[in-house]
Write an enzyme that holds these catalytic residues in place. Structure first.
Site, PDB file in Angstrom:
ATOM      1  N   ASP A 233      68.570 -28.900  -9.078  1.00 48.71           N
ATOM      2  CA  ASP A 233      69.486 -30.299  -8.477  1.00 48.71           C
ATOM      3  C   ASP A 233      70.949 -30.040 -10.545  1.00 48.71           C
ATOM      4  OD1 ASP A 233      70.282 -33.236  -7.757  1.00 48.71           O
ATOM      5  OD2 ASP A 233      68.114 -33.922  -9.183  1.00 48.71           O
TER       6      ASP A 233
ATOM      7  N   ASP B 167      64.168 -34.000 -10.069  1.00 50.61           N
ATOM      8  CA  ASP B 167      63.819 -34.672 -10.606  1.00 50.61           C
ATOM      9  C   ASP B 167      63.876 -35.986  -9.990  1.00 50.61           C
ATOM     10  OD1 ASP B 167      66.430 -35.804 -10.390  1.00 50.61           O
ATOM     11  OD2 ASP B 167      67.557 -35.405 -11.996  1.00 50.61           O
TER      12      ASP B 167
ATOM     13  N   ASP C 183      64.179 -34.231  -4.290  1.00 53.92           N
ATOM     14  CA  ASP C 183      63.465 -33.248  -4.061  1.00 53.92           C
ATOM     15  C   ASP C 183      62.134 -32.748  -4.454  1.00 53.92           C
ATOM     16  OD1 ASP C 183      65.922 -33.187  -5.398  1.00 53.92           O
ATOM     17  OD2 ASP C 183      65.733 -33.523  -7.556  1.00 53.92           O
TER      18      ASP C 183
END
Length: 779
Positions: free
Chosen positions: A344, A631, A635
């Site tokens: 990410d 996070d 995800d």
């Protein structure tokens, strides 16, 4: 949240006709949901729809209980063979001590694995925490507070800053409404919302500006919206369903299963061979059966499961000291085999904190990234006004602990003011005109230095037309149309590089004008300059990515942010060489086309949870061992589907942490590189231990076999064999399990997922070492 069986199964007929709600006008959405936004649903209609659609809660898929986790520790072929050896030792051979010793090893191995892996499977429970327990809705013409579980499609919800969004909804009214959607979309900063229809297809969630999504939070303004989806039909509900994927076996687990099966078949082969040889030499079949079974027990490395588990447990402790907390024991090794890390952007590669990094003023671009930027070439008056507008046309504030509190854009400007101003500014605010998504600007009226000033900030295209003067190196001058055109061009170039831009302006007014309408206040302004801001990369990330490349590990950025922003960050951290695609591009690709393209893509932008799952699946179809970091709630499904999911411990959500295999306590991408190194070292050491144990056990079998062929008597008693396996073999194997790493550990490519511990070459080494030990033992 409902337990399985407690909630009614929602009938297919109850689901609304699928619609791209953001494409509909507010009137069409109202008509489709058959509701008056002014009065809302009646209590009777709400009850009827609740019966039809079911409660606004997520079904709870219960994970394995403690007993299931404990029993799973015995679900391994080698463990089955050891249990069989216990039965044979005690009930066939009558060797009670041998059997108890092997049983102790099996139980210790199971306890170590259970203690490490026992975690409540509470991903959906964490999702529940994100849901708003209460919601304000219109019912029978009056606003009332109801349990969020009672919301139904068609309900009219009222929102103000600080409210959690209880369901997916289409806005029909928005006043300066901004919503933090980072947990779902991954995009940093609050997203501005409006109620106009959007004429586009296949929009990413972050671009659906007239939609609200369950689990997000309103951070500014107010709004009125129509509930369009509840429970599993919400975007959050779809995330919850995607989390329910089967746990992926790590490469080491698959390797050990393969090793166990080979050892088991080898032991059975030894039984048959010795039994046949003994009978052919005239020995009694019953006697030869007992001896053959003894040899089979000797062939099994009883200490292997314990050595592997202890090596992994030591690795867990070491990694925990280095901020990598492993939730599942076998996942320690997986990063060592990882061939690609999908990471990410927001909060992982970047600081998750907007920062003003550029100031375009007086025809020049000034760098503001340093703590004390070099502004010697900038006119002092210009720098001062840039600091004043950034500080005072701003609702951010400094909290009790010194941290900045407020909208990410405004806290970035507040921090920039600290760099620009060389003296304290004392001012009082008289009036303000709040930011509006249609006006795209904000203004305040402040008393400063005994005078009254209008201070304004906003989108360059909204501020520049209202400026008739500007500051430059010589002071203040009239702004020509060409000046405005050049400034808009420069702002567009900064935006194309992925920066968020704001123009800063001011003018002096009489106090009598201070309460004038916005249109009167925001005219005749003096342009100060244009600031460019971005969520900057973490300082250690570039080196960490270089280390990954050095170890032949690919890194791909997977983010919900804009493509331009993602490409800018990728270029700054060393990921700028590959192809960049958006979620819209992925929608145009079939799974087969994506699998063909994944090797060339380093940036995925504007993606949603389903895109992340497709990316992981495409990479795995190419034989890649995939690590996924993240996070946000968005995800979690991909983390669970990946070979190893790595969650952020500080800014990560509970959902993500519970779906992960490993948590980074410091949210530091560089910690992943250290984990890769540890994983590679652990696998190397486990392989050394396995080869050592098998060589020793092979020598025991060969010594016994030679003695049977030439002497017709066993050379070693079962208890002697057990002593050798546990003490002479076990302790050196344990020492090998904690060997220091090779100096070239991170200069070689990751091992192939197809590479076996007992490859033909390794089996040849084992046979050679076993023969040498046998020769020494016989001599």
């Amino acid at each position: 949240m409902c337990s399985k069986g407690e909630c009614k199964k929602i009938p297919k007929a109850a689901t609304l006709e699928q619609a791209e709600w953001y494409q509909l006008s507010a009137d069409k959405a109202i008509s489709r949901l058959d509701v008056d936004p002014g009065t809302g649903l009646s209590a009777a209609e709400a009850a009827s729809r609740l019966q039809k659609y079911g409660p606004n809660v997520l079904h709870e898929h219960r994970g394995p209980g403690p007993l299931s986790i404990l029993l799973s520790q015995f679900n391994d072929f080698l463990v089955w063979v050891l249990i069989a050896a216990v039965v044979v030792s005690i009930f066939v051979l009558g060797e009670l001590l041998d059997g108890i010793a092997i049983l102790v090893i099996v139980v210790l191995n199971a306890v170590l694995g259970f203690v490490q892996e026992y975690r409540a499977e509470s991903a959906l429970a964490a999702l529940r925490e994100l849901a708003a327990p209460k919601a304000t809705v219109m019912r029978d013409g009056s606003p009332v507070e109801v349990e969020s579980s009672e919301l139904v499609p068609g309900d009219v919800i009222l929102l103000v800053a600080g409210d959690h969004i209880p369901a997916d909804a289409r806005l029909v009214e928005a006043a300066s409404l901004r919503v933090d959607e980072a947990s779902l979309t991954g995009e940093s900063g609050g997203a501005s919302k409006h109620d106009e229809a959007i004429d586009a297809s296949s929009l990413a969630l972050g671009d659906q500006k007239n939609m609200l999504f369950a689990g997000t939070v309103a951070v500014a303004g107010r709004g009125r919206a129509l509930v369009v989806a509840t429970a599993e039909r919400t975007q959050m509900g779809q995330v919850a369903e995607m989390i329910q994927v089967e746990d992926v076996k790590t490469p080491l687990q698959l390797e050990l299963k393969d090793v166990g099966m080979k050892i088991g078949f080898l032991a059975m082969g030894v039984c048959v061979l010795v039994f046949a040889a003994g009978v052919l030499r005239g020995n009694a079949p019953a006697l030869m059966f007992l001896i053959a079974v003894s040899l089979a027990v000797a062939a099994i490395p009883e200490g292997l499961p314990a050595i592997v588990t202890i090596s992994l447990a030591l690795g867990v402790q070491l990694m925990a000291k280095r901020n990598a907390i492993v939730r599942k024991l076998h996942a320690v090794e997986t990063l060592g085999a990882t061939s690609i890390i999908c990471t990410d952007k927001t909060g992982t590669l970047t600081r998750n904190q907007m920062s003003v990094v550029r100031l375009f003023a007086a025809g020049k671009l000034f760098d503001l990234e340093e703590e004390r930027p070099d502004l010697r070439d900038a006119p002092a008056d210009l720098v001062r006004w840039a600091g004043i507008v950034s500080l005072l046309c701003n609702d951010a504030a400094r909290g009790a602990n010194g941290s900045l509190v407020g909208d990410p854009t405004e806290t970035a400007l507040f921090a920039a003011a600290d760099k620009l101003l060389t003296e304290p500014i004392v001012s009082g605010r008289i009036h303000e005109v709040a930011f509006d998504s249609e006006r795209k600007r904000m203004s305040t009226v402040n008393r400063l230095d005994g005078k009254v000033w209008v201070l304004a900030k906003g989108a360059p295209e909204a501020i520049l037309p209202r400026c008739d003067r500007l500051l430059d190196a010589e002071g203040m001058r009239v702004a020509s149309p060409a000046d405005r055109e050049d400034l808009l061009t420069n702002a567009a170039e900064l935006a194309e590089e992925g920066y968020r831009t704001l123009a800063l302006a001011y003018r002096e007014i009489d106090e009598a004008e201070s309460k004038a309408p916005a249109g009167e206040l925001e005219k005749g302004l003096v342009l100060v300059g244009i600031v460019a801001m971005v969520d900057p990369p973490r300082p250690e990330v570039a080196d960490a990515i270089a280390a990954c490349h050095n170890a032949r590990i690919r890194v791909a950025m997977v983010t919900g942010d804009h493509l331009l922003t993602a490409k800018t960050i990728a270029h700054r951290i060393g990921l700028g060489d590959g192809r960049a695609v958006s979620g819209a591009d992925l929608n145009e690709m079939s799974d087969e086309q994506l699998a063909e393209a994944v090797d060339d893509i380093t940036v995925y932008a504007r993606v949603d949870p389903s895109h992340k799952m497709r990316i992981v699946n495409a990479l795995k179809s190419k034989g890649q061992v995939v690590a996924m970091t993240g996070d946000g709630v968005n995800d979690a499904p991909a983390l669970k589907r990946a070979d190893i999911g790595v969650a952020m411990g500080d800014i990560g959500t509970d959902v993500t942490r519970e779906a992960s295999d490993m948590v980074l306590a410091d949210d530091n991408f560089a910690t992943i590189v250290r984990a890769v190194r540890e994983g590679r070292m652990i696998f190397d050491n486990i392989r050394k231990s396995i080869l050592f144990l098998l060589s020793c056990n092979a020598s025991e079998v060969l010594i016994m076999l030679v003695a049977m062929v030439f002497v017709s008597k066993p050379a070693l008693l079962p208890l002697q064999i057990l002593w050798i396996n546990l003490i002479t073999d076990g302790l050196p194997a344990l020492a090998l399990g904690s060997d220091p790493p090779s100096s070239r550990l991170m200069q070689r490519p990751p091992r192939s997922a197809a590479e076996k511990i007992l490859s033909p070459v390794r089996l040849g080494q084992t046979a050679w070492y076993g023969a040498l030990i046998t020769a020494g033992g016989i001599a």
